[in-house]
Design a protein around this motif. Structure first.
Motif, short mmCIF file in Angstrom:
data_model
loop_
_atom_site.label_atom_id
_atom_site.label_comp_id
_atom_site.label_asym_id
_atom_site.label_seq_id
_atom_site.Cartn_x
_atom_site.Cartn_y
_atom_site.Cartn_z
N ASP A 18 0.85 -1.19 0.00
CA ASP A 18 0.00 0.00 0.00
C ASP A 18 0.89 1.25 0.00
N GLU A 19 0.30 2.42 0.18
CA GLU A 19 1.06 3.67 0.13
C GLU A 19 2.20 3.71 1.14
N HIS A 20 2.08 2.97 2.22
CA HIS A 20 3.10 2.94 3.26
C HIS A 20 4.04 1.74 3.11
N GLY A 21 3.84 0.94 2.06
CA GLY A 21 4.68 -0.22 1.83
C GLY A 21 4.22 -1.48 2.51
N ASP A 22 3.09 -1.43 3.19
CA ASP A 22 2.56 -2.62 3.88
C ASP A 22 2.07 -3.63 2.84
N ALA A 23 2.66 -4.80 2.84
CA ALA A 23 2.30 -5.87 1.90
C ALA A 23 1.68 -7.07 2.61
N SER A 24 1.20 -6.86 3.83
CA SER A 24 0.69 -7.99 4.61
C SER A 24 -0.51 -8.68 3.96
N GLU A 25 -1.24 -7.98 3.09
CA GLU A 25 -2.37 -8.61 2.38
C GLU A 25 -1.92 -9.81 1.55
N MET A 26 -0.67 -9.80 1.13
CA MET A 26 -0.15 -10.87 0.26
C MET A 26 0.20 -12.13 1.04
N LEU A 27 0.38 -12.04 2.33
CA LEU A 27 0.81 -13.19 3.13
C LEU A 27 -0.20 -14.33 3.13
N ARG A 28 -1.46 -14.02 2.93
CA ARG A 28 -2.48 -15.08 2.97
C ARG A 28 -2.36 -16.07 1.82
N PHE A 29 -1.55 -15.76 0.80
CA PHE A 29 -1.38 -16.67 -0.33
C PHE A 29 -0.25 -17.68 -0.11
N LEU A 30 0.36 -17.67 1.05
CA LEU A 30 1.45 -18.59 1.36
C LEU A 30 0.88 -19.93 1.81
N ASP A 31 0.31 -20.67 0.85
CA ASP A 31 -0.27 -21.98 1.15
C ASP A 31 0.78 -23.08 0.94
N ASP A 32 0.40 -24.33 1.13
CA ASP A 32 1.35 -25.44 1.08
C ASP A 32 2.04 -25.56 -0.28
N GLU A 33 1.27 -25.46 -1.37
CA GLU A 33 1.86 -25.60 -2.70
C GLU A 33 2.87 -24.49 -2.99
N TYR A 34 2.48 -23.26 -2.70
CA TYR A 34 3.35 -22.12 -2.98
C TYR A 34 4.58 -22.12 -2.07
N LEU A 35 4.39 -22.45 -0.80
CA LEU A 35 5.52 -22.54 0.13
C LEU A 35 6.50 -23.62 -0.30
N ALA A 36 6.00 -24.76 -0.77
CA ALA A 36 6.88 -25.83 -1.25
C ALA A 36 7.74 -25.33 -2.42
N PHE A 37 7.15 -24.55 -3.30
CA PHE A 37 7.90 -23.96 -4.42
C PHE A 37 9.01 -23.04 -3.90
N LEU A 38 8.66 -22.14 -2.98
CA LEU A 38 9.66 -21.22 -2.45
C LEU A 38 10.79 -21.97 -1.75
N LYS A 39 10.44 -22.97 -0.97
CA LYS A 39 11.47 -23.75 -0.26
C LYS A 39 12.36 -24.51 -1.24
N ALA A 40 11.79 -24.99 -2.35
CA ALA A 40 12.57 -25.76 -3.32
C ALA A 40 13.41 -24.88 -4.23
N GLU A 41 12.88 -23.74 -4.62
CA GLU A 41 13.55 -22.91 -5.64
C GLU A 41 14.25 -21.67 -5.08
N PHE A 42 13.72 -21.07 -4.04
CA PHE A 42 14.25 -19.81 -3.52
C PHE A 42 14.28 -19.81 -1.99
N PRO A 43 14.87 -20.83 -1.36
CA PRO A 43 14.80 -20.91 0.11
C PRO A 43 15.46 -19.72 0.81
N GLU A 44 16.48 -19.14 0.20
CA GLU A 44 17.20 -18.05 0.85
C GLU A 44 16.41 -16.75 0.87
N THR A 45 15.31 -16.67 0.13
CA THR A 45 14.50 -15.45 0.15
C THR A 45 13.52 -15.43 1.33
N ILE A 46 13.42 -16.54 2.03
CA ILE A 46 12.60 -16.59 3.24
C ILE A 46 13.45 -16.04 4.39
#
Length: 194
Positions: A18-46
């Motif tokens: 948002d205007e203040h940089g708050d991106a917390s609305e996006m956190l709700r999309f961190l489900d099992d499938e998407y988290l598995a992708f992040l852990k497999a492909e980009f673990p260091e970004t967590i």
């Protein structure tokens, strides 16, 4: 030459928060499938604390060994009492106002950000540099960005913080790949056309 990758989450209309940089609305999309992708492909970004909570602690860095972030994104960690949000990477924070680093693991870059990033890119090594955000430093480093990994979330902010805070400065990137998820998230990867 190491690559600088802008790995960023954004809304469908291109805002990273948002205007203040708050991106917390996006956190709700961190489900099992998407988290598995992040852990497999980009673990260091967590972030380090999230790696422990999400079962990614101990995963090796696959793409990056260094992170560069702006003061606003670093402030989010500081508000939570975290002085080294990416302790598993070399950490650089671009800030003209922060002064001394609150953590010996975090180097503050007050001036010469472009030159510092160019020096990091020129280092030997197989892993690249993760540009974490935010908008202002992404705009300042636009000419140095070699790759974009854009995680688009199925929401519209309408207004907010853009991916790049810069004037008109057209750059072209070529699409390398698209990954879609059942929750509506789309991850697109682009390489800079030079």
């Amino acid at each position: 030459m190491r690559k600088l990758t802008y790995f960023i989450a954004c809304s469908l209309d291109g805002f990273i928060g948002d205007e203040h940089g708050d991106a917390s609305e996006m956190l709700r999309f961190l489900d099992d499938e998407y988290l598995a992708f992040l852990k497999a492909e980009f673990p260091e970004t967590i972030p380090t604390q999230g790696r422990v909570h999400l079962g990614a602690d101990g995963l090796p860095n696959k793409r990056f060994d260094t992170v560069v972030q702006g003061r606003a994104s670093y402030d989010e960690a500081l508000k939570a009492g975290i002085t080294s949000p990416y302790g598993h990477l070399r950490e650089y924070v671009a800030s003209r106002t922060l002064g001394a680093s609150p953590d010996p693991h975090v180097e503050i870059v007050a001036d010469g950000l472009v030159d510092r990033v160019r020096a990091l890119k020129a280092e030997e090594g197989g892993l690249g540099i993760y540009l974490c955000g935010g908008s202002r430093i992404a705009g300042e480093l636009l000419d140095e960005i070699d790759e974009l990994v854009i995680k688009s979330y199925p929401i519209v902010y309408g207004t907010g913080m853009p991916m790049f805070a810069t004037g008109l400065d057209i750059k072209e990137f070529g699409l390398d790949g698209v990954r879609t998820f059942a929750n509506g998230v789309v991850v697109r990867t682009y390489t800079r056309k030079r």
